[in-house]
Design a protein around this motif. Structure first.
Motif, PDB file in Angstrom:
ATOM      1  N   ARG A  45       0.837  -1.200   0.000  1.00 38.38           N
ATOM      2  CA  ARG A  45       0.000   0.000   0.000  1.00 38.38           C
ATOM      3  C   ARG A  45       0.871   1.250   0.000  1.00 38.38           C
ATOM      4  O   ARG A  45       2.064   1.205   0.299  1.00 38.38           O
ATOM      5  CB  ARG A  45      -0.941   0.002   1.192  1.00 38.38           C
ATOM      6  CG  ARG A  45      -0.251   0.091   2.516  1.00 38.38           C
ATOM      7  CD  ARG A  45      -1.264   0.120   3.648  1.00 38.38           C
ATOM      8  NE  ARG A  45      -0.572   0.349   4.904  1.00 38.38           N
ATOM      9  CZ  ARG A  45      -0.952  -0.154   6.037  1.00 38.38           C
ATOM     10  NH1 ARG A  45      -2.009  -0.929   6.093  1.00 38.38           N
ATOM     11  NH2 ARG A  45      -0.291   0.100   7.138  1.00 38.38           N
ATOM     12  N   ASP A  46       0.249   2.390  -0.315  1.00 42.87           N
ATOM     13  CA  ASP A  46       0.938   3.672  -0.289  1.00 42.87           C
ATOM     14  C   ASP A  46       1.472   3.945   1.114  1.00 42.87           C
ATOM     15  O   ASP A  46       0.863   3.542   2.105  1.00 42.87           O
ATOM     16  CB  ASP A  46      -0.024   4.810  -0.655  1.00 42.87           C
ATOM     17  CG  ASP A  46      -0.556   4.709  -2.079  1.00 42.87           C
ATOM     18  OD1 ASP A  46      -0.048   3.889  -2.856  1.00 42.87           O
ATOM     19  OD2 ASP A  46      -1.475   5.481  -2.402  1.00 42.87           O
ATOM     20  N   ASP A  65       1.928  -3.498 -11.161  1.00 40.06           N
ATOM     21  CA  ASP A  65       1.658  -2.404 -12.096  1.00 40.06           C
ATOM     22  C   ASP A  65       2.470  -1.155 -11.834  1.00 40.06           C
ATOM     23  O   ASP A  65       2.235  -0.122 -12.451  1.00 40.06           O
ATOM     24  CB  ASP A  65       0.170  -2.067 -12.087  1.00 40.06           C
ATOM     25  CG  ASP A  65      -0.650  -3.186 -12.709  1.00 40.06           C
ATOM     26  OD1 ASP A  65      -0.153  -3.844 -13.640  1.00 40.06           O
ATOM     27  OD2 ASP A  65      -1.781  -3.413 -12.238  1.00 40.06           O
ATOM     28  N   THR A  80       7.101   1.535 -14.083  1.00 38.39           N
ATOM     29  CA  THR A  80       5.866   0.906 -14.567  1.00 38.39           C
ATOM     30  C   THR A  80       6.094  -0.432 -15.246  1.00 38.39           C
ATOM     31  O   THR A  80       5.152  -1.199 -15.418  1.00 38.39           O
ATOM     32  CB  THR A  80       5.134   1.832 -15.561  1.00 38.39           C
ATOM     33  OG1 THR A  80       6.011   2.125 -16.658  1.00 38.39           O
ATOM     34  CG2 THR A  80       4.691   3.117 -14.877  1.00 38.39           C
ATOM     35  N   GLU A  97       3.894   5.407  -3.831  1.00 40.28           N
ATOM     36  CA  GLU A  97       2.505   5.412  -4.267  1.00 40.28           C
ATOM     37  C   GLU A  97       2.322   4.269  -5.254  1.00 40.28           C
ATOM     38  O   GLU A  97       3.135   4.091  -6.161  1.00 40.28           O
ATOM     39  CB  GLU A  97       2.154   6.734  -4.950  1.00 40.28           C
ATOM     40  CG  GLU A  97       2.262   7.941  -4.054  1.00 40.28           C
ATOM     41  CD  GLU A  97       2.069   9.243  -4.820  1.00 40.28           C
ATOM     42  OE1 GLU A  97       1.674   9.219  -6.002  1.00 40.28           O
ATOM     43  OE2 GLU A  97       2.335  10.299  -4.217  1.00 40.28           O
ATOM     44  N   LEU A  98       1.272   3.505  -5.075  1.00 38.69           N
ATOM     45  CA  LEU A  98       0.970   2.375  -5.945  1.00 38.69           C
ATOM     46  C   LEU A  98      -0.215   2.759  -6.830  1.00 38.69           C
ATOM     47  O   LEU A  98      -1.345   2.765  -6.370  1.00 38.69           O
ATOM     48  CB  LEU A  98       0.649   1.137  -5.118  1.00 38.69           C
ATOM     49  CG  LEU A  98       1.759   0.697  -4.161  1.00 38.69           C
ATOM     50  CD1 LEU A  98       1.259  -0.407  -3.250  1.00 38.69           C
ATOM     51  CD2 LEU A  98       2.983   0.262  -4.929  1.00 38.69           C
ATOM     52  N   PRO A  99       0.028   3.075  -8.114  1.00 32.79           N
ATOM     53  CA  PRO A  99      -1.050   3.525  -8.983  1.00 32.79           C
ATOM     54  C   PRO A  99      -2.138   2.481  -9.218  1.00 32.79           C
ATOM     55  O   PRO A  99      -3.301   2.828  -9.399  1.00 32.79           O
ATOM     56  CB  PRO A  99      -0.367   3.875 -10.291  1.00 32.79           C
ATOM     57  CG  PRO A  99       1.085   3.664 -10.111  1.00 32.79           C
ATOM     58  CD  PRO A  99       1.323   3.090  -8.757  1.00 32.79           C
ATOM     59  N   SER A 100      -1.762   1.190  -9.201  1.00 31.65           N
ATOM     60  CA  SER A 100      -2.750   0.154  -9.546  1.00 31.65           C
ATOM     61  C   SER A 100      -2.640  -1.091  -8.684  1.00 31.65           C
ATOM     62  O   SER A 100      -2.944  -2.183  -9.130  1.00 31.65           O
ATOM     63  CB  SER A 100      -2.591  -0.228 -11.016  1.00 31.65           C
ATOM     64  OG  SER A 100      -2.790   0.880 -11.846  1.00 31.65           O
ATOM     65  N   GLY A 101      -2.172  -0.978  -7.467  1.00 35.10           N
ATOM     66  CA  GLY A 101      -2.092  -2.143  -6.597  1.00 35.10           C
ATOM     67  C   GLY A 101      -0.677  -2.519  -6.223  1.00 35.10           C
ATOM     68  O   GLY A 101       0.291  -1.854  -6.590  1.00 35.10           O
ATOM     69  N   CYS A 103       3.003  -4.309  -5.588  1.00 34.41           N
ATOM     70  CA  CYS A 103       4.094  -4.653  -6.502  1.00 34.41           C
ATOM     71  C   CYS A 103       5.223  -5.310  -5.720  1.00 34.41           C
ATOM     72  O   CYS A 103       5.246  -5.307  -4.494  1.00 34.41           O
ATOM     73  CB  CYS A 103       4.577  -3.424  -7.268  1.00 34.41           C
ATOM     74  SG  CYS A 103       5.459  -2.217  -6.258  1.00 34.41           S
TER      75      CYS A 103
END
Length: 189
Positions: A45-46, A65, A80, A97-101, A103
């Motif tokens: 998470r962020d 992502d 990315t 920051e996790l733009p799409s989940g 990683c």
């Protein structure tokens, strides 16, 4: 050389609960401050990254992502694609920051002024230079260790110390789709 499989490494949760780290190696062993360290981190998470004063870091995206690392006005890098990396000072107070989940990343850390690290994607044979330490991590395909003939696949790899002899330490691809990360860690100077 020592082999590892990411899925069998012990995962330790971050203090802030934002992820988990699986340590591959930390040198020297049992030292209060490492000279160099390699780990796999799952960022869930962020949130803030821990600072590591006096340490140079290279973070390489392995899966997911992407992740954006920011220190407003100082550093801003978005990863990315698998294999993309960011090099930065461990002194920075970064936020992830996790733009799409979630990683997964490879994290190489070296003591500033004592070691240097270069991380690159490789598709051909790798023979570590004498006097260098490092980590080899398979992204895809099949690879063979020249040390013991072991076949390595995605999520597996090996690491070595700088005082190990170079002969026979190589790794060669066995499949056309073979791709790996090689972190070459050299004494500064």
């Amino acid at each position: 050389m020592r082999h590892f499989d990411v899925e069998t490494l012990t995962a330790g949760r971050w203090r802030n609960g934002g992820g988990a780290t699986r340590e591959i190696v930390s040198r020297p062993v049992d030292a209060r401050a490492f000279g160099w360290r390699a780990s796999i981190a799952d960022i869930d998470r962020d949130g803030p990254f821990s600072t590591f004063p006096g340490v140079d870091r290279t973070l390489t995206l392995l899966a997911g992502d992407g992740v954006r690392l920011r220190c407003p006005g100082v550093f801003d890098r978005l990863l990315t694609r698998a294999g993309e990396q960011a090099a930065f000072s461990g002194d920075l107070a970064l936020d992830a920051e996790l733009p799409s989940g979630a990683c997964r990343v490879l994290n190489i850390m070296v003591g500033h002024g004592r070691w240097s690290a270069r991380v690159e994607q490789v598709a051909g044979p790798v023979v570590p230079p004498s006097g260098h330490a490092g980590v080899f991590h398979v992204l895809r395909g099949r690879w063979q260790s020249g040390v013991d003939g072991r076949v390595l696949t995605s999520g597996q790899g090996m690491w070595w110390d700088e005082d190990e002899p170079a002969s026979g330490r190589g790794v060669v691809p066995l499949s056309a789709d073979a791709l790996a990360l090689w972190a070459d860690v050299a004494p500064a100077g």
